[in-house]
Design an enzyme around this catalytic site. Sequence first.
Site, short mmCIF file in Angstrom:
data_model
loop_
_atom_site.label_atom_id
_atom_site.label_comp_id
_atom_site.label_asym_id
_atom_site.label_seq_id
_atom_site.Cartn_x
_atom_site.Cartn_y
_atom_site.Cartn_z
N ARG A 14 14.88 -11.57 43.13
CA ARG A 14 16.33 -11.74 42.98
C ARG A 14 17.04 -10.40 43.10
O ARG A 14 18.27 -10.34 42.99
CB ARG A 14 16.65 -12.35 41.62
CG ARG A 14 16.04 -13.72 41.37
CD ARG A 14 16.73 -14.81 42.13
NE ARG A 14 16.12 -16.13 41.90
CZ ARG A 14 16.54 -17.24 42.48
NH1 ARG A 14 17.57 -17.21 43.32
NH2 ARG A 14 15.93 -18.39 42.24
N LYS A 18 15.36 -4.55 46.17
CA LYS A 18 13.99 -4.77 46.63
C LYS A 18 13.97 -5.50 47.97
O LYS A 18 13.19 -5.15 48.86
CB LYS A 18 13.22 -5.60 45.59
CG LYS A 18 12.69 -4.82 44.42
CD LYS A 18 11.76 -5.71 43.60
CE LYS A 18 11.26 -5.01 42.37
NZ LYS A 18 10.32 -5.88 41.61
N ASP A 79 5.06 -7.11 41.89
CA ASP A 79 5.33 -6.68 40.52
C ASP A 79 5.01 -5.20 40.49
O ASP A 79 3.97 -4.77 41.00
CB ASP A 79 4.48 -7.45 39.51
CG ASP A 79 4.94 -7.15 38.08
OD1 ASP A 79 6.16 -7.00 37.86
OD2 ASP A 79 4.09 -7.07 37.18
N GLY A 167 16.48 1.66 39.17
CA GLY A 167 15.44 1.72 38.14
C GLY A 167 15.29 3.12 37.58
O GLY A 167 16.26 3.78 37.21
N TYR A 168 14.05 3.61 37.56
CA TYR A 168 13.75 4.93 36.99
C TYR A 168 13.82 6.04 38.03
O TYR A 168 13.42 7.17 37.74
CB TYR A 168 12.34 4.91 36.37
CG TYR A 168 12.19 3.96 35.20
CD1 TYR A 168 12.35 4.40 33.89
CD2 TYR A 168 11.88 2.62 35.41
CE1 TYR A 168 12.19 3.53 32.82
CE2 TYR A 168 11.72 1.74 34.34
CZ TYR A 168 11.89 2.20 33.06
OH TYR A 168 11.74 1.34 31.99
N LYS A 189 11.70 8.20 50.15
CA LYS A 189 11.16 7.12 49.34
C LYS A 189 10.53 6.05 50.22
O LYS A 189 9.46 5.51 49.90
CB LYS A 189 12.25 6.51 48.45
CG LYS A 189 11.70 5.42 47.52
CD LYS A 189 12.76 4.86 46.60
CE LYS A 189 12.15 3.78 45.70
NZ LYS A 189 13.14 3.16 44.81
N ARG A 195 5.94 0.92 46.47
CA ARG A 195 6.22 -0.36 47.14
C ARG A 195 6.00 -0.23 48.64
O ARG A 195 5.46 -1.15 49.27
CB ARG A 195 7.65 -0.81 46.84
CG ARG A 195 7.96 -2.21 47.37
CD ARG A 195 9.28 -2.75 46.85
NE ARG A 195 9.21 -2.92 45.41
CZ ARG A 195 9.86 -2.16 44.54
NH1 ARG A 195 10.63 -1.17 44.94
NH2 ARG A 195 9.74 -2.39 43.23
#
Length: 218
Positions: A14, A18, A79, A167-168, A189, A195
Site C-alpha cells: 500500500r 515502495k 518485508d 522511513g529511516y 539508493k 530492496r
Amino acid sequence: MGGLNPPPVLVATRSAHKLREIRGLLADLPVRLLGPADLGLPERKEEEDLEPFDTFARNALSKAKYFHRRSGLPVLADDSGLCVDALGGGPGVRTRRFAPPELVARWGRDEANNRWLLEQLESVAEERRRAHYRCAVALTDDLRHEVVEGIVRGRIARRPDGSGGFGYDPLFVPEGHDRTYAELPAEVKTATSHRAKAVRRARGWIEREVLRIRGGER
C-alpha cells in the site's frame, strides 16, 4: 517480447514509495506492475495481521499468498526492516511499528520511529552504531513460490539529515558513504539498497514463471 498487453504482476504494498521504487527497478521487464489500488482491492483490517512471524521471509510470503488469493495474479511482496547491532538486531520485523503509539500519533510514523531510534541509541558509541537494512521478496503464483533477500550494511547517524527517501533513510549511512540515504542522490539508493538487491534477485522468477504465461503455461 513485450507485446501490446504485457502480463500483470501485483506488487503487494500500500506504500506509494515502495511501488514506485519496485517499478523503477523492473522497468525494463515486459510486465505490468500493479498495486492493490490499480485492481480496486480495498484495504481490509486483516492486512494489519499479515506479518505475525519473526523473520522477514515468512512475513513476505504471508503477504504474497494473501494478495494472490484476493487477486488471482502472480504476486511480488516484500518485508524489510532495519537491524541495529546495539539493539540486538532490533527493531527487525518490528521496524514499521517501532515507536510507541503515542509518539506516532504526535509526529507521524516515520518521524516517530526516527526519534525513538535516536533515543534508544543516545549513549551508544560510534563503533556500536553498526546496522543493516534487510529485505525479503516473496513471489508466488498458483503453484510456485520463491523468496530472495538483499542486505545493505551501514551505520546509524546521530541526527537525521536529508529530505529524500522515506522511513529511516534520514538516519542510515550506507557503507562507503558519509551521507545518509536521504541526502544521497536517488540513483545511489537504487543501485545499493536492500530492496534493490532483493528485487534484482527476483527477476529470474518473473522471467521464468510469469512471462511463460504468454505461452499458456502455468
